[in-house]
Design a protein around this motif. Structure first.
Motif, PDB file in Angstrom:
ATOM      1  N   GLY A 156       0.792  -1.222   0.000  1.00  0.00           N
ATOM      2  CA  GLY A 156       0.000   0.000   0.000  1.00  0.00           C
ATOM      3  C   GLY A 156       0.823   1.271   0.000  1.00  0.00           C
ATOM      4  N   GLU A 157       2.133   1.160   0.198  1.00  0.00           N
ATOM      5  CA  GLU A 157       2.966   2.349   0.349  1.00  0.00           C
ATOM      6  C   GLU A 157       3.095   3.109  -0.968  1.00  0.00           C
ATOM      7  OE1 GLU A 157       6.531   1.822   2.709  1.00  0.00           O
ATOM      8  OE2 GLU A 157       5.671   0.008   3.617  1.00  0.00           O
ATOM      9  N   ALA A 158       3.429   4.392  -0.850  1.00  0.00           N
ATOM     10  CA  ALA A 158       3.446   5.294  -2.008  1.00  0.00           C
ATOM     11  C   ALA A 158       4.351   4.779  -3.126  1.00  0.00           C
ATOM     12  CB  ALA A 158       3.888   6.689  -1.566  1.00  0.00           C
ATOM     13  N   TYR A 159       5.394   4.071  -2.782  1.00  0.00           N
ATOM     14  CA  TYR A 159       6.312   3.529  -3.788  1.00  0.00           C
ATOM     15  C   TYR A 159       5.576   2.736  -4.859  1.00  0.00           C
ATOM     16  CZ  TYR A 159       9.989   0.508  -5.729  1.00  0.00           C
ATOM     17  OH  TYR A 159      10.830  -0.170  -6.579  1.00  0.00           O
ATOM     18  N   PHE A 160       4.513   2.029  -4.455  1.00  0.00           N
ATOM     19  CA  PHE A 160       3.809   1.138  -5.377  1.00  0.00           C
ATOM     20  C   PHE A 160       2.697   1.825  -6.161  1.00  0.00           C
ATOM     21  CE2 PHE A 160       5.583  -1.720  -2.180  1.00  0.00           C
ATOM     22  CZ  PHE A 160       6.173  -2.680  -2.977  1.00  0.00           C
ATOM     23  N   GLU A 161       2.452   3.096  -5.919  1.00  0.00           N
ATOM     24  CA  GLU A 161       1.328   3.756  -6.580  1.00  0.00           C
ATOM     25  C   GLU A 161       1.404   3.688  -8.110  1.00  0.00           C
ATOM     26  OE1 GLU A 161      -2.276   5.731  -7.175  1.00  0.00           O
ATOM     27  OE2 GLU A 161      -1.449   4.587  -5.500  1.00  0.00           O
ATOM     28  N   PRO A 162       2.567   3.887  -8.747  1.00  0.00           N
ATOM     29  CA  PRO A 162       2.591   3.748 -10.217  1.00  0.00           C
ATOM     30  C   PRO A 162       2.182   2.358 -10.693  1.00  0.00           C
ATOM     31  CG  PRO A 162       4.547   4.899  -9.437  1.00  0.00           C
ATOM     32  CD  PRO A 162       3.872   4.354  -8.219  1.00  0.00           C
ATOM     33  N   THR A 202      -1.703 -10.641   5.996  1.00  0.00           N
ATOM     34  CA  THR A 202      -2.402  -9.682   6.854  1.00  0.00           C
ATOM     35  C   THR A 202      -1.757  -8.309   6.770  1.00  0.00           C
ATOM     36  OG1 THR A 202      -3.070 -11.458   8.360  1.00  0.00           O
ATOM     37  CG2 THR A 202      -3.096  -9.214   9.235  1.00  0.00           C
ATOM     38  N   ARG A 203      -0.436  -8.273   6.790  1.00  0.00           N
ATOM     39  CA  ARG A 203       0.262  -6.985   6.701  1.00  0.00           C
ATOM     40  C   ARG A 203       0.030  -6.323   5.344  1.00  0.00           C
ATOM     41  NH1 ARG A 203       6.279  -6.752   9.008  1.00  0.00           N
ATOM     42  NH2 ARG A 203       5.807  -4.539   8.685  1.00  0.00           N
ATOM     43  N   ALA A 204       0.036  -7.116   4.285  1.00  0.00           N
ATOM     44  CA  ALA A 204      -0.192  -6.542   2.953  1.00  0.00           C
ATOM     45  C   ALA A 204      -1.589  -5.949   2.854  1.00  0.00           C
ATOM     46  CB  ALA A 204       0.015  -7.608   1.881  1.00  0.00           C
ATOM     47  N   MET A 205      -2.594  -6.668   3.320  1.00  0.00           N
ATOM     48  CA  MET A 205      -3.961  -6.160   3.260  1.00  0.00           C
ATOM     49  C   MET A 205      -4.117  -4.909   4.113  1.00  0.00           C
ATOM     50  SD  MET A 205      -6.247  -9.650   3.359  1.00  0.00           S
ATOM     51  CE  MET A 205      -7.813  -8.779   3.173  1.00  0.00           C
ATOM     52  N   ALA A 206      -3.540  -4.929   5.319  1.00  0.00           N
ATOM     53  CA  ALA A 206      -3.626  -3.750   6.185  1.00  0.00           C
ATOM     54  C   ALA A 206      -2.953  -2.555   5.529  1.00  0.00           C
ATOM     55  CB  ALA A 206      -2.991  -4.045   7.541  1.00  0.00           C
ATOM     56  N   SER A 207      -1.835  -2.774   4.859  1.00  0.00           N
ATOM     57  CA  SER A 207      -1.146  -1.700   4.156  1.00  0.00           C
ATOM     58  C   SER A 207      -2.015  -1.132   3.040  1.00  0.00           C
ATOM     59  CB  SER A 207       0.184  -2.218   3.588  1.00  0.00           C
ATOM     60  OG  SER A 207       0.833  -1.250   2.798  1.00  0.00           O
ATOM     61  N   LEU A 208      -2.619  -2.000   2.248  1.00  0.00           N
ATOM     62  CA  LEU A 208      -3.462  -1.548   1.145  1.00  0.00           C
ATOM     63  C   LEU A 208      -4.673  -0.766   1.654  1.00  0.00           C
ATOM     64  CD1 LEU A 208      -3.286  -4.777  -1.024  1.00  0.00           C
ATOM     65  CD2 LEU A 208      -2.317  -2.550  -1.626  1.00  0.00           C
ATOM     66  N   ILE A 209      -5.220  -1.201   2.777  1.00  0.00           N
ATOM     67  CA  ILE A 209      -6.363  -0.493   3.359  1.00  0.00           C
ATOM     68  C   ILE A 209      -5.926   0.845   3.933  1.00  0.00           C
ATOM     69  CG2 ILE A 209      -8.049  -0.522   5.237  1.00  0.00           C
ATOM     70  CD1 ILE A 209      -8.189  -3.610   4.835  1.00  0.00           C
ATOM     71  N   GLY A 212      -4.692   3.863   1.865  1.00  0.00           N
ATOM     72  CA  GLY A 212      -5.671   4.495   0.983  1.00  0.00           C
ATOM     73  C   GLY A 212      -5.663   4.013  -0.445  1.00  0.00           C
ATOM     74  N   MET A 213      -4.891   2.944  -0.752  1.00  0.00           N
ATOM     75  CA  MET A 213      -4.845   2.478  -2.132  1.00  0.00           C
ATOM     76  C   MET A 213      -6.218   2.068  -2.637  1.00  0.00           C
ATOM     77  SD  MET A 213      -4.769   0.136  -4.694  1.00  0.00           S
ATOM     78  CE  MET A 213      -4.668  -1.524  -4.057  1.00  0.00           C
ATOM     79  N   LEU A 214      -7.030   1.467  -1.780  1.00  0.00           N
ATOM     80  CA  LEU A 214      -8.334   0.978  -2.213  1.00  0.00           C
ATOM     81  C   LEU A 214      -9.337   2.110  -2.405  1.00  0.00           C
ATOM     82  CD1 LEU A 214      -8.471  -2.170   0.065  1.00  0.00           C
ATOM     83  CD2 LEU A 214      -7.841  -2.053  -2.346  1.00  0.00           C
ATOM     84  N   ASP A 215      -9.091   3.264  -1.789  1.00  0.00           N
ATOM     85  CA  ASP A 215      -9.892   4.447  -2.095  1.00  0.00           C
ATOM     86  C   ASP A 215      -9.490   5.030  -3.440  1.00  0.00           C
ATOM     87  OD1 ASP A 215     -11.806   5.252   0.110  1.00  0.00           O
ATOM     88  OD2 ASP A 215     -10.001   4.896   1.288  1.00  0.00           O
ATOM     89  N   ARG A 216      -8.199   5.008  -3.745  1.00  0.00           N
ATOM     90  CA  ARG A 216      -7.733   5.565  -5.024  1.00  0.00           C
ATOM     91  C   ARG A 216      -8.069   4.652  -6.193  1.00  0.00           C
ATOM     92  NH1 ARG A 216      -3.454   6.426  -1.529  1.00  0.00           N
ATOM     93  NH2 ARG A 216      -2.217   4.725  -2.430  1.00  0.00           N
ATOM     94  N   HIS A 217      -8.082   3.343  -5.945  1.00  0.00           N
ATOM     95  CA  HIS A 217      -8.314   2.367  -7.016  1.00  0.00           C
ATOM     96  C   HIS A 217      -9.358   1.350  -6.552  1.00  0.00           C
ATOM     97  CE1 HIS A 217      -4.819   4.073  -9.013  1.00  0.00           C
ATOM     98  NE2 HIS A 217      -4.103   3.854  -7.926  1.00  0.00           N
ATOM     99  N   PRO A 218     -10.588   1.772  -6.371  1.00  0.00           N
ATOM    100  CA  PRO A 218     -11.591   0.884  -5.766  1.00  0.00           C
ATOM    101  C   PRO A 218     -11.984  -0.304  -6.620  1.00  0.00           C
ATOM    102  CG  PRO A 218     -12.617   2.905  -6.571  1.00  0.00           C
ATOM    103  CD  PRO A 218     -11.132   3.107  -6.678  1.00  0.00           C
TER     104      PRO A 218
END
Length: 341
Positions: A156-162, A202-209, A212-218
Motif C-alpha cells: 500500500g505504500e506510495a512507492y507502489f502507486e505507479p 495480513t500486513r499486505a492487506m492492512a497496508s493496502l487499506i 488508501g490504495m483501495l480508495d484511489r483504485h476501488p
C-alpha cells in the motif's frame, strides 16, 4: 474458454522455470536462504523430481488436473523458492523476464488449460513497469503475481502507486502471494510457512487499506492467497482503532472492515471453518477455488464439498467467479505503454 459456468478453475497453481529456479532456490525462504542447501537442478533420478516435474512440465500438471476434475488453472511462479527479491534490479529483471516467458510458453501451448501470471522486478519501479508492459502487451499475461512487500515496503505504500495505477488502468488482476517472511526466527519449525504466510498477507492487506490504495483504485481486482491470512478473522481490532486510535483513519474514508469486499479470497486454508468465516463475513461471491498445486491436498475440491454450499454457490466458487475475473483482464491491454525503460 467457453462454458465458463461449467468449468472448475484453480486460481492457485504453481510453476517454476528450471534455469531461474537454479539461480534462486538457495537464496529463498524454502531453503532457509541457503542454510539448507537444495538441489538446484533436480533430474529424473532425484528424490525431488516427482514434485519438481509437476511445476516444469505442463503435460504432467495437465494430467493431474484431469485426474482431479480441474478444467483450467491460473499458473503462478512459486515465489517461496523462485523469488528474485534478493537480486539487484538488473538481475531481477533478467530472471523475471525468463520466468514470464516460460509461463507464456505454457499458455501458448495449452490456451484452454492455463491462464498465465507475471512476476516483476519490484526493486526498481521503472523496470517493474517496463516488464509489466512486456508481459501484458507482448506475452499476453493477464494477472500480476505480487509478494506482500519488497525491501520492507508493503504494497500500500506510495512507492507502489505507479504499479497500482497501471494495474487499475489496464483492468488487470493481482494475486498477492507472499514470497516468505524474511525473519530467520520463522525458519524454526517451518513457521515461515505455517504462520508466516498468514502474517505477511495480513500486513499486505492492512497496508493496502490504511494507505488508501483501495480508495484511489476501488475497482482493482485483488485475489488474496490463503484466504487473506488472519485479517478476515481479526478485522474487529482494526475497526476498534477507528475510535481508539483515530490517526489510523487519516488516509481512508470507511472502517477497515468495509474494505474486505475489495478483495477476493482463495480457498487454500485446509479448513472449511475458515472458508465459512469468509463466506459469512465477506460473502461467497468473493471466494475462488485454489489448490496450491502441487503442494496442497490430493483432492482439493473435497474441501469445497465439505463446506456444504448450495449448487449455485459451489459453481460460483469453483468456476464462475474466477472465469469472470479472468475475462475482465482481457480489456484495455493492447496499445498502452506503462512507462519505464
Amino acid at each position: 474458454m467457453t462454458g465458463a459456468a461449467q468449468l472448475i478453475i484453480d486460481f492457485h497453481a504453481h510453476v517454476l522455470h528450471p534455469a531461474v529456479y537454479a539461480r534462486t532456490i538457495n537464496r529463498n525462504v524454502v531453503s532457509g536462504f541457503g542454510a539448507r542447501a537444495m538441489e538446484e537442478r533436480p533430474t529424473p533420478d532425484s528424490p525431488r523430481w516427482p514434485l519438481f516435474s509437476k511445476m516444469i512440465i505442463a503435460e504432467v500438471q495437465i494430467a493431474d488436473m484431469d485426474a482431479r476434475g480441474i478444467s483450467h488453472a491460473v499458473i503462478a511462479t512459486s515465489t517461496v523458492s523462485q523469488s528474485t527479491f534478493f537480486a539487484d534490479a538488473g538481475l531481477a529483471a533478467e530472471l523475471d523476464r525468463q520466468a514470464n516467458e516460460g509461463i507464456a510458453g505454457w499458455v501458448r501451448a495449452h490456451p484452454t488449460r492455463f491462464t498465465g501470471t507475471c512476476t516483476l522486478p519490484l526493486q526498481d519501479m521503472q523496470r517493474a513497469l517496463a516488464e509489466l508492459d512486456y508481459a501484458t502487451r507482448t506475452l499476453g499475461l493477464r494477472i500480476v503475481n505480487l509478494p506482500a512487500a519488497i525491501g520492507g515496503k508493503y504494497l500500500g505504500e506510495a512507492y507502489f502507486e505507479p504499479l497500482w495505477d497501471a494495474i487499475s488502468r489496464l483492468g488487470l488482476v493481482a494475486i498477492i502471494h507472499p514470497d516468505g517472511i524474511k525473519d530467520p526466527a520463522f525458519q524454526v519449525h517451518s513457521l515461515w510457512n505455517a504462520i508466516g504466510q498468514g502474517i505477511e498477507e495480513t500486513r499486505a492487506m492492512a497496508s493496502l487499506i490504511y494507505e488508501g490504495m483501495l480508495d484511489r483504485h476501488p475497482d482493482v481486482g485483488i485475489v488474496m492467497a490463503h484466504a487473506g491470512g488472519y485479517l478476515p478473522t481479526y478485522i474487529a481490532r482494526l475497526d476498534r482503532n477507528a475510535t481508539a486510535h483515530p490517526v489510523s483513519m487519516r488516509n481512508i474514508s470507511r472502517k477497515p472492515s468495509e474494505y474486505l469486499r475489495n478483495f477476493y479470497y482463495d480457498t487454500v486454508t485446509y479448513d472449511p471453518f475458515v472458508i465459512d468465516i469468509v463466506r459469512q463475513r465477506i460473502g461467497a461471491d468473493r471466494i475462488v477455488f485454489g489448490s496450491d498445486y502441487p503442494f496442497g491436498d490430493d483432492d482439493p475440491l473435497a474441501l469445497i464439498g465439505a463446506c456444504n454450499f448450495d449448487p449455485a454457490t459451489y459453481a460460483a466458487i469453483t468456476g464462475t467467479t474466477a472465469a469472470r475475473l479472468i475475462a475482465g483482464t482481457t480489456q484495455k491491454i493492447s496499445g498502452q505503454n506503462l512507462g519505464g525503460e
